[in-house]
Design a protein around this motif. Structure first.
Motif, PDB file in Angstrom:
ATOM      1  N   LEU A 232      43.476  36.868  66.999  1.00  0.00           N
ATOM      2  CA  LEU A 232      44.850  37.290  67.252  1.00  0.00           C
ATOM      3  C   LEU A 232      45.361  36.869  68.621  1.00  0.00           C
ATOM      4  CD1 LEU A 232      44.863  40.906  65.743  1.00  0.00           C
ATOM      5  CD2 LEU A 232      45.535  38.761  64.654  1.00  0.00           C
ATOM      6  N   MET A 233      44.463  36.566  69.541  1.00  0.00           N
ATOM      7  CA  MET A 233      44.860  36.195  70.896  1.00  0.00           C
ATOM      8  C   MET A 233      45.748  34.952  70.912  1.00  0.00           C
ATOM      9  SD  MET A 233      43.727  38.338  73.154  1.00  0.00           S
ATOM     10  CE  MET A 233      43.805  37.375  74.658  1.00  0.00           C
ATOM     11  N   GLU A 234      45.668  34.120  69.862  1.00  0.00           N
ATOM     12  CA  GLU A 234      46.403  32.864  69.849  1.00  0.00           C
ATOM     13  C   GLU A 234      47.918  33.073  69.701  1.00  0.00           C
ATOM     14  OE1 GLU A 234      44.805  30.368  66.864  1.00  0.00           O
ATOM     15  OE2 GLU A 234      42.755  30.429  67.643  1.00  0.00           O
ATOM     16  N   THR A 235      48.322  34.105  68.941  1.00  0.00           N
ATOM     17  CA  THR A 235      49.752  34.298  68.663  1.00  0.00           C
ATOM     18  C   THR A 235      50.286  35.668  69.072  1.00  0.00           C
ATOM     19  OG1 THR A 235      49.091  34.873  66.400  1.00  0.00           O
ATOM     20  CG2 THR A 235      49.896  32.632  66.771  1.00  0.00           C
ATOM     21  N   TYR A 236      49.426  36.558  69.545  1.00  0.00           N
ATOM     22  CA  TYR A 236      49.857  37.906  69.911  1.00  0.00           C
ATOM     23  C   TYR A 236      49.288  38.299  71.269  1.00  0.00           C
ATOM     24  CZ  TYR A 236      50.934  38.224  64.931  1.00  0.00           C
ATOM     25  OH  TYR A 236      51.438  37.999  63.669  1.00  0.00           O
ATOM     26  N   MET A 237      49.916  39.295  71.888  1.00  0.00           N
ATOM     27  CA  MET A 237      49.362  39.900  73.091  1.00  0.00           C
ATOM     28  C   MET A 237      48.376  40.969  72.624  1.00  0.00           C
ATOM     29  SD  MET A 237      52.866  40.202  75.367  1.00  0.00           S
ATOM     30  CE  MET A 237      51.993  40.881  76.772  1.00  0.00           C
ATOM     31  N   HIS A 238      47.163  40.570  72.426  1.00  0.00           N
ATOM     32  CA  HIS A 238      46.165  41.408  71.772  1.00  0.00           C
ATOM     33  C   HIS A 238      45.339  42.177  72.797  1.00  0.00           C
ATOM     34  CE1 HIS A 238      42.239  41.708  69.248  1.00  0.00           C
ATOM     35  NE2 HIS A 238      42.999  42.777  69.076  1.00  0.00           N
ATOM     36  N   ARG A 239      45.250  43.494  72.607  1.00  0.00           N
ATOM     37  CA  ARG A 239      44.414  44.345  73.440  1.00  0.00           C
ATOM     38  C   ARG A 239      43.556  45.215  72.531  1.00  0.00           C
ATOM     39  NH1 ARG A 239      46.367  41.146  76.138  1.00  0.00           N
ATOM     40  NH2 ARG A 239      47.488  41.338  78.137  1.00  0.00           N
ATOM     41  N   THR A 240      42.387  45.592  73.005  1.00  0.00           N
ATOM     42  CA  THR A 240      41.471  46.381  72.186  1.00  0.00           C
ATOM     43  C   THR A 240      40.997  47.620  72.930  1.00  0.00           C
ATOM     44  OG1 THR A 240      39.472  45.214  72.962  1.00  0.00           O
ATOM     45  CG2 THR A 240      40.627  44.294  71.042  1.00  0.00           C
ATOM     46  N   VAL A 241      40.601  48.624  72.139  1.00  0.00           N
ATOM     47  CA  VAL A 241      39.854  49.771  72.670  1.00  0.00           C
ATOM     48  C   VAL A 241      38.478  49.726  72.026  1.00  0.00           C
ATOM     49  CG1 VAL A 241      41.751  51.310  73.260  1.00  0.00           C
ATOM     50  CG2 VAL A 241      40.974  51.203  70.908  1.00  0.00           C
ATOM     51  N   ARG A 242      37.461  50.005  72.812  1.00  0.00           N
ATOM     52  CA  ARG A 242      36.081  49.853  72.348  1.00  0.00           C
ATOM     53  C   ARG A 242      35.571  51.159  71.741  1.00  0.00           C
ATOM     54  NH1 ARG A 242      33.741  47.429  77.862  1.00  0.00           N
ATOM     55  NH2 ARG A 242      35.074  49.137  78.598  1.00  0.00           N
ATOM     56  N   HIS A 243      35.916  51.366  70.480  1.00  0.00           N
ATOM     57  CA  HIS A 243      35.472  52.570  69.789  1.00  0.00           C
ATOM     58  C   HIS A 243      33.953  52.639  69.709  1.00  0.00           C
ATOM     59  CE1 HIS A 243      39.525  53.289  67.488  1.00  0.00           C
ATOM     60  NE2 HIS A 243      39.612  53.496  68.782  1.00  0.00           N
ATOM     61  N   SER A 244      33.318  51.466  69.627  1.00  0.00           N
ATOM     62  CA  SER A 244      31.853  51.439  69.514  1.00  0.00           C
ATOM     63  C   SER A 244      31.171  51.994  70.758  1.00  0.00           C
ATOM     64  CB  SER A 244      31.377  50.002  69.271  1.00  0.00           C
ATOM     65  OG  SER A 244      31.771  49.150  70.341  1.00  0.00           O
ATOM     66  N   LEU A 245      31.900  52.040  71.874  1.00  0.00           N
ATOM     67  CA  LEU A 245      31.354  52.582  73.123  1.00  0.00           C
ATOM     68  C   LEU A 245      31.965  53.938  73.465  1.00  0.00           C
ATOM     69  CD1 LEU A 245      31.287  49.350  75.348  1.00  0.00           C
ATOM     70  CD2 LEU A 245      29.440  50.346  73.978  1.00  0.00           C
ATOM     71  N   GLY A 246      32.698  54.508  72.514  1.00  0.00           N
ATOM     72  CA  GLY A 246      33.294  55.817  72.744  1.00  0.00           C
ATOM     73  C   GLY A 246      34.596  55.782  73.514  1.00  0.00           C
ATOM     74  N   GLU A 247      35.212  54.612  73.638  1.00  0.00           N
ATOM     75  CA  GLU A 247      36.497  54.497  74.338  1.00  0.00           C
ATOM     76  C   GLU A 247      37.640  54.594  73.326  1.00  0.00           C
ATOM     77  OE1 GLU A 247      38.153  51.481  77.646  1.00  0.00           O
ATOM     78  OE2 GLU A 247      37.865  50.578  75.669  1.00  0.00           O
ATOM     79  N   TYR A 248      38.616  55.453  73.595  1.00  0.00           N
ATOM     80  CA  TYR A 248      39.713  55.645  72.656  1.00  0.00           C
ATOM     81  C   TYR A 248      41.089  55.395  73.271  1.00  0.00           C
ATOM     82  CZ  TYR A 248      36.139  57.455  69.632  1.00  0.00           C
ATOM     83  OH  TYR A 248      35.013  57.551  68.852  1.00  0.00           O
ATOM     84  N   VAL A 249      41.180  55.347  74.584  1.00  0.00           N
ATOM     85  CA  VAL A 249      42.429  55.003  75.267  1.00  0.00           C
ATOM     86  C   VAL A 249      42.089  54.136  76.466  1.00  0.00           C
ATOM     87  CG1 VAL A 249      44.493  55.836  76.446  1.00  0.00           C
ATOM     88  CG2 VAL A 249      43.527  57.171  74.583  1.00  0.00           C
ATOM     89  N   ARG A 250      42.867  53.051  76.625  1.00  0.00           N
ATOM     90  CA  ARG A 250      42.670  52.178  77.783  1.00  0.00           C
ATOM     91  C   ARG A 250      44.035  51.909  78.416  1.00  0.00           C
ATOM     92  NH1 ARG A 250      39.709  46.383  77.278  1.00  0.00           N
ATOM     93  NH2 ARG A 250      37.926  47.768  76.898  1.00  0.00           N
ATOM     94  N   SER A 251      44.083  51.946  79.718  1.00  0.00           N
ATOM     95  CA  SER A 251      45.308  51.632  80.459  1.00  0.00           C
ATOM     96  C   SER A 251      46.515  52.422  79.948  1.00  0.00           C
ATOM     97  CB  SER A 251      45.604  50.126  80.387  1.00  0.00           C
ATOM     98  OG  SER A 251      44.524  49.388  80.898  1.00  0.00           O
ATOM     99  N   VAL A 252      46.331  53.682  79.768  1.00  0.00           N
ATOM    100  CA  VAL A 252      47.377  54.643  79.410  1.00  0.00           C
ATOM    101  C   VAL A 252      47.881  54.500  77.978  1.00  0.00           C
ATOM    102  CG1 VAL A 252      49.650  55.597  80.001  1.00  0.00           C
ATOM    103  CG2 VAL A 252      48.129  54.772  81.816  1.00  0.00           C
TER     104      VAL A 252
END
Length: 323
Positions: A232-252
């Motif tokens: 998705l990085m090719e056509t979108y401003m793609h950001r992820t949250v790492r649920h596999s590491l217990g992260e559910y919110v990043r950068s507000v």
């Protein structure tokens, strides 16, 4: 003292309608017929077959109008999912009300008991109503869009031993990693508009194809850290949250909580109302809960009108439904 602005539970600004009020508004078949005609035709009656407005009242037992242009009788049911139904319009109106008023849906057994019709008829009525939920004028989502998947099906531990072994070995009509469940992918913009559909695989090609078809290029797309979203990085401003590491919110604001709230409501309907959903008809249930999400700000009567308008120019025969 802090001022309390919310004066009622839930979306207090919505105007609901009680069963008592519904009965006062629609005490008989004639009142129901006028409401359906107003919702579908507005102020000008027209023929649903040819679109002509040269019509007149007729003395036909089931078709109260005659079209001068195509020279055929018609009623408000013609050209909708209600066509050829023997159920009174009042029964259809109450079914539509119950479907609109229950956030988690209404089962065929509930409808069978509430409307005094057979369970088979209730099941058919509900699927025909769900046909109206399909968005026929879809426009791609934009802005900040969350994308996520869920899996629909029973728990592996609740299956009979032979079924647990069968799905563990990769049998059962799907990927062995699904354990007999069906994946559903969805996208929702932060303004509340949602779209979702069952898919056969969660590989990168399938996930990317769905996002491309549902989201405008250049939009912000937030997902979890599933590897299938890597392109998705090719056509979108793609950001992820790492649920596999217990992260559910990043950068507000980078999270998938909005789409997960849709999955939560769907699962409550699955467990609390339907108990089981056939994979054959899963897309209809998905359309139902997406529709609820998209019209949740409307008053109950407005939702009912939207439902009826969605019935137009659609037909679902029982033979096709069970084929």
């Amino acid at each position: 003292m802090t001022e309390i602005t919310q004066k009622a539970p839930g979306k207090h600004y919505r105007e609901g309608i009680s069963l008592f009020k519904l009965h006062r508004l629609f005490p008989n078949e004639e009142a129901a017929r006028k409401w359906f005609e107003s919702a579908l035709w507005g102020n000008e009656r027209h023929c649903p077959r040819c679109g002509g407005n040269r019509t007149r009242e007729a003395s036909h037992r089931f078709m109260p109008y005659w079209c001068t242009d195509c020279r055929k009788y018609f009623s408000v049911k013609v050209g909708t999912v209600m066509e050829a139904s023997k159920l009174p319009l009042l029964t259809w109106l109450y079914a539509i009300y119950l479907e609109a008023a229950n956030l988690k849906g209404v089962s065929s057994m509930e409808l069978h008991r509430a409307l005094d019709i057979s369970q088979k008829s209730a099941w058919f009525v509900l699927h025909r109503i769900r046909a109206a939920f399909k968005d026929g004028s879809f426009s791609k989502l934009e802005g900040i869009v969350e994308v996520d998947e869920m899996f629909v099906g029973g728990k592996q531990k609740n299956r009979h031993k032979k079924d647990r072994d069968r799905f563990r070995d990769g049998d059962g009509g799907g990927s062995s990693s699904f354990f007999g469940k069906k994946p559903v992918i969805g996208a929702i913009s932060r303004d509340g508009k949602a779209v979702a559909a069952p898919i056969d695989s969660t590989d990168g090609k399938t996930l990317t194809r769905f996002v491309e078809a549902s989201v405008k290029h250049g939009s912000r797309v937030y997902t979890d850290d599933h590897g299938g979203y890597g392109d998705l990085m090719e056509t979108y401003m793609h950001r992820t949250v790492r649920h596999s590491l217990g992260e559910y919110v990043r950068s507000v604001d980078v999270h998938t909580n909005t789409i997960e709230s849709l999955w939560s409501m769907f699962k409550r309907g699955f467990v609390g109302k339907y108990h089981r959903m056939s994979f054959k008809h899963l897309h209809r249930y998905v359309d139902e809960f997406v529709w609820r999400r998209n019209v949740r700000d409307l008053d109950t009567m407005e939702q009912m009108v939207e439902m009826v308008r969605g019935m137009a120019n659609r037909r679902l025969r029982y033979a096709d439904l069970v084929a």
